[in-house]
Design a protein around this motif. Structure first.
Motif, mmCIF file in Angstrom:
data_model
loop_
_atom_site.group_PDB
_atom_site.id
_atom_site.type_symbol
_atom_site.label_atom_id
_atom_site.label_comp_id
_atom_site.label_asym_id
_atom_site.label_seq_id
_atom_site.Cartn_x
_atom_site.Cartn_y
_atom_site.Cartn_z
ATOM 1 N N ALA A 185 0.960 3.888 -3.053
ATOM 2 C CA ALA A 185 0.613 5.290 -2.818
ATOM 3 C C ALA A 185 1.732 6.211 -3.310
ATOM 4 O O ALA A 185 1.462 7.250 -3.936
ATOM 5 C CB ALA A 185 0.352 5.523 -1.336
ATOM 6 N N TYR A 186 2.977 5.842 -3.076
ATOM 7 C CA TYR A 186 4.100 6.641 -3.559
ATOM 8 C C TYR A 186 4.118 6.676 -5.087
ATOM 9 O O TYR A 186 4.310 7.733 -5.691
ATOM 10 C CB TYR A 186 5.425 6.086 -3.017
ATOM 11 N N GLY A 217 0.811 -1.213 0.000
ATOM 12 C CA GLY A 217 0.000 0.000 0.000
ATOM 13 C C GLY A 217 0.843 1.261 0.000
ATOM 14 O O GLY A 217 0.535 2.221 -0.716
ATOM 15 N N LEU A 267 1.433 8.976 -6.287
ATOM 16 C CA LEU A 267 1.796 10.384 -6.112
ATOM 17 C C LEU A 267 2.787 10.847 -7.176
ATOM 18 O O LEU A 267 2.659 11.946 -7.719
ATOM 19 C CB LEU A 267 2.387 10.607 -4.714
#
Length: 52
Positions: free
Chosen positions: A35-36, A31, A39
């Protein structure tokens, strides 16, 4: 109802550790990496690809 705490057994502790090590840690790692990546992808939509 009593607020008495029962000492956890070694079997319960081992089961909790196995759940954390086998399920929670990998899911959390994936996760965070996802998420990184999202982004970075979202940032590059506005700023363009990196210039070398």
């Amino acid at each position: 109802m009593s607020d008495r705490q029962f000492p956890s057994s070694a079997k319960q502790e081992l089961r909790s550790f196995a759940f954390l090590a086998i399920v929670v840690a990998p899911v959390l790692a994936v996760g965070i990496i996802a998420a990184y990546g999202f982004l970075v992808w979202f940032y590059q939509m506005f700023s363009g690809p990196p210039h070398v």
